[in-house]
Scaffold this active site. Structure first.
Site, short mmCIF file in Angstrom:
data_model
loop_
_atom_site.label_atom_id
_atom_site.label_comp_id
_atom_site.label_asym_id
_atom_site.label_seq_id
_atom_site.Cartn_x
_atom_site.Cartn_y
_atom_site.Cartn_z
N GLU A 179 76.63 22.90 81.18
CA GLU A 179 76.57 24.04 79.47
C GLU A 179 76.06 25.22 80.22
O GLU A 179 74.69 25.31 79.83
CB GLU A 179 76.75 23.79 78.41
CG GLU A 179 77.34 22.44 77.90
CD GLU A 179 77.23 22.50 76.32
OE1 GLU A 179 78.17 22.21 75.63
OE2 GLU A 179 76.42 22.95 76.15
N GLU A 372 83.24 16.49 77.50
CA GLU A 372 82.74 16.60 75.57
C GLU A 372 83.50 16.93 74.80
O GLU A 372 83.83 17.58 75.35
CB GLU A 372 81.08 17.24 75.91
CG GLU A 372 80.20 16.39 76.41
CD GLU A 372 78.72 17.55 75.86
OE1 GLU A 372 78.24 17.91 75.36
OE2 GLU A 372 77.93 17.69 76.98
C1 BG6 Z 1 76.47 19.44 74.27
C2 BG6 Z 1 74.87 19.30 75.02
O1 BG6 Z 1 76.00 21.33 73.89
O2 BG6 Z 1 76.92 19.22 72.92
C3 BG6 Z 1 74.96 17.93 74.41
O3 BG6 Z 1 76.04 19.22 76.60
C4 BG6 Z 1 74.45 17.95 72.82
O4 BG6 Z 1 73.94 17.74 75.37
C5 BG6 Z 1 75.71 17.72 72.20
O5 BG6 Z 1 74.56 16.51 72.89
C6 BG6 Z 1 76.07 17.56 71.07
O6 BG6 Z 1 75.35 18.85 70.24
P1 BG6 Z 1 74.76 17.64 68.95
O7 BG6 Z 1 73.58 18.62 68.88
O8 BG6 Z 1 74.94 17.58 68.15
O9 BG6 Z 1 73.98 16.50 70.25
#
Ligand code: BG6
Length: 478
Positions: A179, A372
């Protein structure tokens, strides 16, 4: 029709959010270790509050996380049971170079990841490795100021070269920076930036991101030279901005907000800063610290594929006072009244994934990889010991369907799909483990109690079936 036969199904984690063992195997201290649980986490993550040492009044969840450092064999075996074709994980920089600027790497750290990769290969799981997922050695932050220093490029290139040489033949899919657009929103986490008084944060962020872009290009070149089989991706926090209304001002605002996310991926994919990005920097009174050869380096070393995270779409309004704001993965957004939200206020928009995929593919014309996607939710253990996470299955089912539609009906090229936090882990945004994403429950709570026992949830068996059928069977059994 359907997804390609070699489609890479799997799950994703990041070292600092799951490994723990923060002092084991000679590991050094990193920025991510110093991210506290609680309300100050945001201030530290944005570089507004200095946290260069542990402070007894805070809890630091990354120190132990879900202890994958000691459980990885068991965890990878569970991923294999689900039928994973790929597992996305990241390297903790401080396991390989504890301070970041040593001449020689730490063998114990290298051996740790080698063993993880071999374990994956044992089950036919292809590792997908993020070289840098939000971690930076504290020594580099204290001595050089993190990515605001150009010296960081050499340290990062040395890290990547060490990895490419050591894991040649074991790993072929790499992401340079997780990211990269997160620098604008969470700069201590994304680039080790703490802002000193009198500094212009925008200039510091632009400088840091330029260094990361040069580092990313140099490493892309190196990866291809060391092993022509290597495939390198950039990685973007995605999720398109919709205009709040059809007022031209709202649409124009949405274009601007989307560009702030695309800006750096444009450089990694096209090989140059587009004009709007140059103007964006100029209009903020900042400069890009170009040095001789930088433009050539960027131009000649573009990425092979575009990877991204998608949790939600976002909404832009030209009127700064209008609309209720929600936090969606650290990106501010106006609330979308057409969508439902998660327990953490993240709007749920499966069609938004198809929209985002189309926009990215139209723009870059390179294969995409969703690295993701998932739902952070509270889980409860039933009396019979099971976890009935139908809400997570519903979220994933709808998003996977939207992804399949983008491939089948719109012709988007897609290499694979890895859900975020395939095993419960520490939330980046809040530091909670109780914001759970996993197919595998980990017995651990926000206060640090629990046995680390792993328990497959209902979604574990559902995802197994999805992978087995290559996405054809998304049905939910009651
Ligand atoms: C992304 C990141 O921004 O979202 C992860 O690459 C992160 O590291 C994921 O964990 C989900 O966000 P959060 O704040 O729910 O952990």
């Amino acid at each position: 029709m359907g997804l390609p036969k070699d489609f890479l199904w799997g799950g994703a984690t990041a070292a600092n959010q799951c490994e723990g063992g923060y002092q084991e195997g000679g590991r050094g201290l990193a920025n991510v270790d110093l991210m506290p649980l609680g309300k100050d986490r945001y201030l530290v993550g944005t570089g507004q509050k200095k946290m260069f040492e542990f402070d007894g009044q805070y809890v630091y969840p990354a120190q132990e996380a879900v202890d994958m450092y000691h459980h990885y064999k068991e965890d990878i075996a569970l991923f294999a049971q689900m039928g994973f074709k790929t597992y996305r994980l990241s390297i903790a920089w401080t396991r390989i170079f504890p301070n970041g600027d040593e001449d020689l790497p730490n063998e114990s750290g290298l051996a740790f990841y080698e063993d993880m990769f071999r374990e994956c290969k044992k089950y036919g799981i292809e590792p997908l490795v993020t070289i840098n997922h939000f971690d930076c050695p504290m020594h580099l932050i204290k001595t050089y100021g993190g990515w605001r220093s150009r010296r960081m490029i050499d340290f990062y290139v040395k890290l990547a070269k060490t990895l490419f040489e050591r894991y040649k033949g074991l790993v072929r899919y790499w992401l340079t920076f997780n990211e990269i657009n997160m620098i604008l929103h969470f700069p201590f986490v994304a680039a080790g930036l703490y802002f000193e008084e009198g500094e212009d944060p925008t200039q510091v962020k632009i400088t840091a991101v330029h260094h990361e872009l040069i580092a990313s290009s140099l490493v892309t070149k190196l990866a291809h030279e060391i092993d022509p089989e290597n495939r390198i991706g950039c990685m973007m926090a995605a999720g398109s901005y919709y205009p709040e209304t059809c007022a031209p001002e709202d649409y124009w605002k949405a274009i601007g907000d989307n560009r702030e996310s695309y800006m750096f991926i444009d450089v990694q994919s096209w090989g140059y800063y587009p004009n709007y990005a140059l103007k964006w920097v100029e209009s903020r009174g900042a400069i890009i610290p170009f040095e001789k050869n930088d433009k050539k380096i960027l131009r000649e070393n573009t990425v092979d594929f575009i990877s991204f995270s998608y949790y939600s779409s976002r909404v832009s309004s030209a009127n700064p006072d209008k609309g209720k704001q929600t936090e969606s993965n650290i990106f501010a957004s106006v609330v979308n009244p057409y969508l439902k939200s998660s327990d953490w206020g993240w709007m749920i928009d499966p069609l938004g994934l198809r929209i985002t995929m189309n926009e990215l593919y139209d723009r870059y014309r390179k294969p995409l990889f969703i690295v993701e996607n998932g739902l952070g939710a509270r889980d409860t253990i039933e009396e019979d010991g099971s976890i009935q996470d139908d809400y997570r299955i519903k979220y994933l089912k709808e998003h996977i369907q939207a992804m399949i539609d983008a491939v089948e009906q719109d012709g988007v090229e897609l290499m694979g799909y890895t859900t975020w936090g395939c095993i419960d882990l520490i939330s980046n945004g809040t530091g909670e483990i109780e914001k759970r994403y996993g197919f595998i429950y980990v017995d651990r709570d926000n206060q640090g109690n629990g046995t680390f026992r792993r328990i497959p949830k209902k979604s574990f068996y559902w995802y197994k079936k999805v992978i087995e059928s290559n996405g054809e069977d998304l049905s939910i059994e009651s």
